[in-house]
Design an enzyme around this catalytic site. Sequence first.
Site, mmCIF file in Angstrom:
data_model
loop_
_atom_site.group_PDB
_atom_site.id
_atom_site.type_symbol
_atom_site.label_atom_id
_atom_site.label_comp_id
_atom_site.label_asym_id
_atom_site.label_seq_id
_atom_site.Cartn_x
_atom_site.Cartn_y
_atom_site.Cartn_z
ATOM 1 N N LYS A 67 0.860 -1.204 0.000
ATOM 2 C CA LYS A 67 0.000 0.000 0.000
ATOM 3 C C LYS A 67 0.879 1.231 0.000
ATOM 4 O O LYS A 67 1.851 1.319 0.750
ATOM 5 C CB LYS A 67 -0.876 -0.015 1.269
ATOM 6 N N LYS A 115 5.591 2.543 8.526
ATOM 7 C CA LYS A 115 4.419 3.267 9.062
ATOM 8 C C LYS A 115 3.254 2.307 9.286
ATOM 9 O O LYS A 115 2.618 2.306 10.340
ATOM 10 C CB LYS A 115 4.026 4.347 8.051
ATOM 11 N N LYS A 142 5.158 2.352 -3.097
ATOM 12 C CA LYS A 142 5.018 3.748 -3.522
ATOM 13 C C LYS A 142 5.128 3.800 -5.034
ATOM 14 O O LYS A 142 5.776 2.938 -5.650
ATOM 15 C CB LYS A 142 6.139 4.596 -2.909
ATOM 16 N N THR A 169 -4.904 13.397 7.055
ATOM 17 C CA THR A 169 -3.482 13.463 7.413
ATOM 18 C C THR A 169 -3.187 14.698 8.259
ATOM 19 O O THR A 169 -2.440 14.628 9.245
ATOM 20 C CB THR A 169 -2.604 13.444 6.139
ATOM 21 N N ASN A 223 -3.104 20.005 1.056
ATOM 22 C CA ASN A 223 -4.032 19.146 1.808
ATOM 23 C C ASN A 223 -3.615 19.002 3.263
ATOM 24 O O ASN A 223 -4.440 19.080 4.171
ATOM 25 C CB ASN A 223 -4.041 17.737 1.208
ATOM 26 N N SER A 253 -7.384 5.497 4.534
ATOM 27 C CA SER A 253 -7.367 4.654 3.328
ATOM 28 C C SER A 253 -7.773 3.223 3.686
ATOM 29 O O SER A 253 -8.490 2.561 2.939
ATOM 30 C CB SER A 253 -5.961 4.619 2.725
HETATM 31 P P1 NAD Z 1 -0.191 19.252 -1.737
HETATM 32 O O1 NAD Z 1 0.285 19.138 -3.130
HETATM 33 O O2 NAD Z 1 -1.649 19.405 -1.459
HETATM 34 O O3 NAD Z 1 0.533 20.499 -1.004
HETATM 35 C C1 NAD Z 1 1.922 20.660 -1.007
HETATM 36 C C2 NAD Z 1 2.276 22.030 -0.455
HETATM 37 O O4 NAD Z 1 3.692 22.136 -0.398
HETATM 38 C C3 NAD Z 1 1.806 23.184 -1.339
HETATM 39 O O5 NAD Z 1 1.478 24.299 -0.528
HETATM 40 C C4 NAD Z 1 3.041 23.500 -2.189
HETATM 41 O O6 NAD Z 1 3.077 24.841 -2.666
HETATM 42 C C5 NAD Z 1 4.147 23.243 -1.184
HETATM 43 N N1 NAD Z 1 5.404 22.886 -1.838
HETATM 44 C C6 NAD Z 1 5.576 22.065 -2.894
HETATM 45 N N2 NAD Z 1 6.872 21.995 -3.234
HETATM 46 C C7 NAD Z 1 7.534 22.774 -2.351
HETATM 47 C C8 NAD Z 1 8.885 23.108 -2.161
HETATM 48 N N3 NAD Z 1 9.828 22.620 -2.974
HETATM 49 N N4 NAD Z 1 9.202 23.955 -1.156
HETATM 50 C C9 NAD Z 1 8.245 24.451 -0.338
HETATM 51 N N5 NAD Z 1 6.950 24.167 -0.458
HETATM 52 C C10 NAD Z 1 6.595 23.347 -1.458
HETATM 53 O O7 NAD Z 1 0.403 17.978 -0.994
HETATM 54 P P2 NAD Z 1 -0.110 17.324 0.360
HETATM 55 O O8 NAD Z 1 -1.108 16.264 0.047
HETATM 56 O O9 NAD Z 1 -0.476 18.408 1.328
HETATM 57 O O10 NAD Z 1 1.194 16.565 0.852
HETATM 58 C C11 NAD Z 1 2.255 17.262 1.473
HETATM 59 C C12 NAD Z 1 3.308 16.266 1.948
HETATM 60 O O11 NAD Z 1 2.709 15.355 2.884
HETATM 61 C C13 NAD Z 1 3.908 15.391 0.847
HETATM 62 O O12 NAD Z 1 5.262 15.212 1.142
HETATM 63 C C14 NAD Z 1 3.169 14.070 0.979
HETATM 64 O O13 NAD Z 1 3.952 12.976 0.550
HETATM 65 C C15 NAD Z 1 2.978 14.022 2.484
HETATM 66 N N6 NAD Z 1 1.842 13.182 2.877
HETATM 67 C C16 NAD Z 1 0.606 13.451 2.401
HETATM 68 C C17 NAD Z 1 -0.452 12.655 2.789
HETATM 69 C C18 NAD Z 1 -1.854 12.957 2.322
HETATM 70 O O14 NAD Z 1 -2.767 12.275 2.779
HETATM 71 N N7 NAD Z 1 -2.077 13.982 1.520
HETATM 72 C C19 NAD Z 1 -0.241 11.560 3.644
HETATM 73 C C20 NAD Z 1 1.047 11.317 4.137
HETATM 74 C C21 NAD Z 1 2.075 12.143 3.737
#
Ligand code: NAD
Length: 462
Positions: free
Chosen positions: A81, A105, A117, A202, A255, A394
């Site tokens: 997953k 995790k 992944k 998250t 998000n 999930s």
């Molecule tokens: P998203 O695309 O909704 O938001 C990402 C945010 O980070 C945006 O505000 C973007 O502008 C900013 N960003 C992107 N690149 C950047 C950079 N180089 N420097 C600074 N800021 C930057 O993504 P998300 O779903 O919020 O996920 C964010 C992180 O959390 C990711 O690393 C993802 O792998 C991790 N994550 C997400 C989830 C989930 O359920 N969405 C779960 C576990 C982990």
Amino acid sequence: MESYETRQLIEEAMNELAQQTGIFGTNNEETHQEICSSAKEILKTTDKIIKSYIRVSTERDGILRIPAYRVQHNNISGFYKGGIRYSEYVNEEEVENLAILMTLKNSLYRLPFGGAKGGVHINPRAFSEKELNQISRKYVQRFARDLGPNHDIPAPDLGTNERTMDWMVGEYKTIHPGKSYHGSFTGKSIENGGALGRREATGIGTFLSYTRLIDTWLNQEHKEQPKRLNQWETLQNLYNHSDQQISVAIQGFGNVGSIIALQAYQYTKRKHPVIAISDRATTLYHPNGLNIERLIEYTEVHHDLPNSSEQLKTLGIEAEILPAKAVLTIETDVLFLAAVEDQIIKDNMEDVSAKILVEGANAPISLEADQYFERQGKIVIPDILANAGGVIVSYLEWKQSLTTERYSKEDIHREMSEQMIPTLSNVYNHYFSTNEDTLRFTCFTVSLRRLTDLLYRHGKLY
Ligand code: NAD
């Protein structure tokens, strides 16, 4: 944290387990050592790495061949997953590292999943909706034989969302007519069998990992004198702040980051002014706190944060506009990292003022920086502990796909919290009652102990 650092930590945590005899149902020292060294080799390596090229015809650049990956690290604790990300930084090593972290995790939270992944090397903003649809469908075509509700179940990640998952399920169904498909992807739209509240999960879970540390756990749960006096003092100083406020800065306003910001903004037990937020282009800063509700309304329409004084004025928000990276080193009590990997490394670790750092994103802090913060008496809540809310929900979505029942949003968030709290308490308790390395190390040992136990019970270690 990069993949060689993750492997290094697995090695060290397994060496630690090798010293704790009697934990795998055997008192024979030789057998115990064999179990640990065999499990270490299995868990440091990856089951399967698949790389393919997606051929897509684009309006702007003609025909492109785009690298795409699916990495399946380990499935001893259940079906593979892990999310699929669309990003111009995707590469094999990054995807493999994220797959290993998923195994750890899922095991830490005792979910019936292993770790995987996926990634596609594109900047999704540079492609039209139609092109993204083609890329998503071709991704499923390329990897169809390795995916499935009882084998490997992807979800959204950076640059992908419920629309991407809906397209992918559609393609999976076309490729496998007559086969079960509802549980083949999670993070789908509600109309297509998705779980209510998945998008917020998250962020809510990440904030919960922090409040359990600072609030409930500090006040009620810990009865004995803790061993980590520096970290303990850090918590007490924060809690006993004379102004009764704990300031928060957040990198990333998508998000995860925007929901962490909202949780802090609305937290009633103790004021948590969100003094700085950032996205890829901008940091907004105000020492008295920003109006998060208004900023979320703005980004829902414009996607990016406001980055000119005119835009801020129209919104009625007072804030200083700073460079994107400024959020990392701003004077704050708590820093949430919710953007991308490798944000705090050797070069900038000494400039970080926050006393508590929380990894909403995966791998934003290098191993060296993590160990440096530990020596400084700071606390880093690591990714595999902090950001599991998404995969827990999930799991609930996948479970929902097997029945005709539907969870309400309240059910989803309640179940998620109920699954997180025992693990958070267990890990914090363990951390404060031992002198082992970092909190990340504690999480690795708890998770690897379970994985090793399962490998042994499944007869894989002979
Ligand atoms: P998203 O695309 O909704 O938001 C990402 C945010 O980070 C945006 O505000 C973007 O502008 C900013 N960003 C992107 N690149 C950047 C950079 N180089 N420097 C600074 N800021 C930057 O993504 P998300 O779903 O919020 O996920 C964010 C992180 O959390 C990711 O690393 C993802 O792998 C991790 N994550 C997400 C989830 C989930 O359920 N969405 C779960 C576990 C982990």
